[in-house]
Scaffold this motif. Structure first.
Motif, PDB file in Angstrom:
ATOM      1  N   THR A 483       0.643  -1.355   0.025  1.00 59.10           N
ATOM      2  CA  THR A 483      -0.132  -0.025  -0.046  1.00 59.10           C
ATOM      3  C   THR A 483       0.788   1.351   0.035  1.00 59.10           C
ATOM      4  O   THR A 483       0.500   2.161   0.830  1.00 59.10           O
ATOM      5  N   THR A 484       1.747   1.207  -0.947  1.00 58.08           N
ATOM      6  CA  THR A 484       2.609   2.287  -0.866  1.00 58.08           C
ATOM      7  C   THR A 484       2.083   3.582  -1.152  1.00 58.08           C
ATOM      8  O   THR A 484       2.124   4.749  -0.265  1.00 58.08           O
ATOM      9  N   PHE A 485       1.261   3.916  -2.084  1.00 56.60           N
ATOM     10  CA  PHE A 485       0.678   4.781  -2.436  1.00 56.60           C
ATOM     11  C   PHE A 485      -0.242   5.705  -1.192  1.00 56.60           C
ATOM     12  O   PHE A 485      -0.053   6.711  -1.145  1.00 56.60           O
ATOM     13  N   ALA A 486      -0.984   4.793  -0.592  1.00 58.60           N
ATOM     14  CA  ALA A 486      -1.732   5.345   0.211  1.00 58.60           C
ATOM     15  C   ALA A 486      -0.967   5.615   1.656  1.00 58.60           C
ATOM     16  O   ALA A 486      -1.292   6.627   2.345  1.00 58.60           O
ATOM     17  N   ARG A 487       0.110   5.130   1.705  1.00 61.88           N
ATOM     18  CA  ARG A 487       1.064   5.529   2.899  1.00 61.88           C
ATOM     19  C   ARG A 487       1.690   6.932   2.592  1.00 61.88           C
ATOM     20  O   ARG A 487       1.620   7.686   3.627  1.00 61.88           O
TER      21      ARG A 487
END
Length: 640
Positions: A483-487
């Motif tokens: 979940t890189t984008f959300a982080r």
């Protein structure tokens, strides 16, 4: 006579040659099993790794205590152990702190005598020829004269003592002590297993690779962070942008520029022109970050944003290119409402934070602009043709694999993807399904194909190198998604959740670990699964499933130590059984030398062999037994 027997006959042309070799091999089978050393998740922490390698995870000090402990004080034991770990530095320290020449000469004589005594003990597991190969060629004769003669015999005592005094008088004592210390290090551990993640987070993975390349015997099981580097060298621009993002995030871009000579100037200028100083993208540092100049911190922050956005664009392209990977939910740039500054994740809208999308075209969000495209192509070319890096990664490919079956144990970094009931999950490709062992074999085949053909950059094999980094069925990842984008861009914590594969719950169960070993044709009664990848946090146990599963990622990386509370786990496997070693966080080399600071915390016996294991019980022993059978058949030919 078979072709194999003809080759053997050329190697052993007489009956006596065959008898000699049979006698030699039979004797070797009865030697004690040599020590294996297991390490995992080194993450660029060279200094801690180097110390553990030098002290054999406490094995050297243990031998000193067992054999010399009754004659040495605890302080003397530690000083002697530190000498063996760091002989050059300790000799210099001793000279600087010993003013009287007679005292220094006596220190030399006592030290050499003790080293020879310890060398005798460490050499007992090996043939004389193998011990000789571990010695410095310049001192083989002298070492063997001291090693294989009994100084207590009256006829030999003067002879022995004269050799010691000559080493001192001829000013060879320093060189001899250094050589003998490294021979002891070499013999204390016969084989090293590195269970993944040499790269990322820490500052010196290149020095770890140089050390491994000089090591006498080892294997590597690739980790998810390692595969990013292998993937980038295989032509995956997406892997490259991921590893650049991680380097920027942990203030390790010097690895790219200084260690491997890859110029980031064009990227830096592009980032400075298009991105601002957003705090969320500032480099993370475990230690005091005051040494980073403000301008440098801003530059890293801007580079961090630039490679992150390029990464998200390339992810979208790959997911469109590879629908068979079933990753349609991963790309999120096309799910942004650019007017409301919201993104839709799993059907729910979330406000965006930390936005840095100036180079994204809302109509074609996954298209690289002209400068991004040029930067990506240039960096990928430089990465693929960096001489030192290629040397390191060639070695990693040569010594590496997805898993290893070794002396009855199963070694792998990440996981074997399974359902909650323990059934192996299948990865489908071109009408075939791969699960369990066949999945790992398939992944290794694709990675080797990609690495062998870096000039081909849009093929399935190259795209699979990135899938190994974060694909839901990747044996190196083990989560439903990354979940890189959300982080980076969404505040809501529920969007940050990365659900682990059922493997990580099931590996606590003995029946499941037995199933794993059976899948890899190993004996569940005697074997163990040895795992890395997931740091063992405070309150958790590294030994699971009634001692069938051992997890040795305990926090080499300083980034993990606040949650693990220790400096890492290692494992020793010798003729007496398995020992799990817990380490304190490493301080400095200077502290170890001057203050005798060691980092061994505790040793925990995993199992104790009822009967001491010999070479006959190992994989090498099986091969020797096969060779003995062929030699006996050849001997029968000579008797005809």
């Amino acid at each position: 006579m078979s072709y194999t027997q003809e080759l053997l006959r050329e190697k052993f042309p007489s009956k006596q040659d065959v008898i000699t070799e049979i006698t030699n091999l039979e004797a070797i089978l009865n030697l004690p099993k040599a020590t294996e050393h297991f390490v995992s998740d080194l993450h660029g922490e060279y200094n801690a790794f180097d110390h553990i390698l030098r002290n054999g995870s406490g094995n050297i000090k243990q031998k000193i205590v067992e054999n010399l402990g009754g004659r040495l004080t605890p302080k003397n034991i530690q000083e002697f152990a530190t000498l063996i770990y760091y002989p050059e530095d300790k000799i210099t320290f001793q000279k600087e702190n010993t003013k009287d020449q007679d005292d220094l000469e006596q220190w030399y004589l006592n030290t050499i005598a003790r080293l020879i005594e310890l060398l005798k003990i460490t050499a007992t597991k090996y043939t004389r020829s193998k011990v000789r190969k571990a010695m410095d060629p310049n001192f083989v004769y002298i070492t063997e004269e001291l090693l294989y003669n009994d100084q207590q015999e009256p006829d030999k005592r003067n002879y022995y003592n004269k050799i010691l005094r000559n080493l001192v008088e001829l000013q060879q004592a320093d060189k001899f002590i250094i050589a003998t210390c490294y021979t002891i290090q070499r013999l204390v551990v016969d084989h090293l297993h590195v269970i993944g993640d040499i790269y990322d987070r820490g500052p010196l993975p290149d020095k770890i690779m140089e050390t491994l390349m000089a090591y006498h015997s080892l294997d590597i099981q690739w980790g998810n962070h390692d595969v990013l580097w292998l993937g980038a060298a295989s032509g995956s621009a997406l892997c490259l942008m991921n590893l650049l993002r991680i380097c920027a995030r942990y203030n390790n871009l010097s690895i790219i520029e200084d260690a491997y000579g890859i110029n980031l100037r064009h990227l830096s200028m592009f980032a400075e022109k298009n991105y601002h100083d957003i705090p969320a993208f500032r480099p993370k540092t475990v230690e005091d970050a005051s040494f980073i100049l403000p301008d440098e911190k801003k530059q890293i922050t801007q580079i961090h944003q630039a490679v992150t956005v390029i990464q998200f664009k390339l992810e979208g392209q790959l997911c469109q290119r590879r629908p068979e990977l079933e990753l349609q939910k991963l790309p999120l740039l096309d799910k942004i409402d650019w007017v409301k500054k919201e993104v839709t994740i799993e059907g729910k809208k979330y406000s965006l934070i930390n936005t840095c999308f100036g180079t994204v075209d809302p109509k074609n969000p996954y298209e690289l602009n002209a400068e991004e495209l040029e930067i990506t192509r240039s960096l990928l070319y430089s990465f693929m043709h960096a001489t030192k890096l290629r040397k390191h990664l060639d070695f990693m490919m040569d010594k590496g694999s997805m898993y290893k079956c070794y002396n009855g144990n199963l070694l792998f970094h990440g996981c074997i993807p399974v359902e909650k009931d323990g059934e192996f999950q299948s990865f489908a490709y071109q009408g075939k399904k791969y699960a369990g062992r066949t999945l790992l074999d398939f992944c290794e085949k694709e990675l080797r194909t990609a690495y062998a053909h870096p000039e081909v950059t849009d093929d399935f094999a190259t795209d699979m190198t990135w899938y190994l980094w974060q694909g839901p069925l990747s044996p190196l990842f083990g989560k439903h998604a990354m979940t890189t984008f959300a982080r980076y861009f969404v505040a809501a914590p529920e969007t940050h959740t990365e659900r682990k594969n059922a493997y990580f719950a099931l590996r606590k169960e003995e029946w499941f670990c037995r199933k794993l070993m059976s899948e890899f044709s190993l004996d569940p009664e005697t074997g163990y699964v040895i795992n890395g990848h997931t740091p063992v946090k405070k309150g958790q146990q590294p030994i699971l499933a009634n001692k069938k599963m051992i997890v040795i990622d305990g926090g080499y990386s300083k980034a993990y130590q606040p949650t693990t509370g220790i400096g890492g786990y290692t494992l020793l496997y010798n003729s007496y059984g398995l020992q799990l070693v817990t380490h304190h966080p490493f301080t400095t080399r200077e502290d170890a030398i001057k203050n005798g600071r060691d980092i061994i915390s505790t040793k925990r016996v995993v199992n104790q062999e009822i009967k001491r294991q010999t070479v006959a019980d190992t994989d090498i022993g099986k091969q020797i037994k096969e060779n003995l059978q062929l030699l006996r058949e050849l001997l029968g030919e000579y008797d005809k």
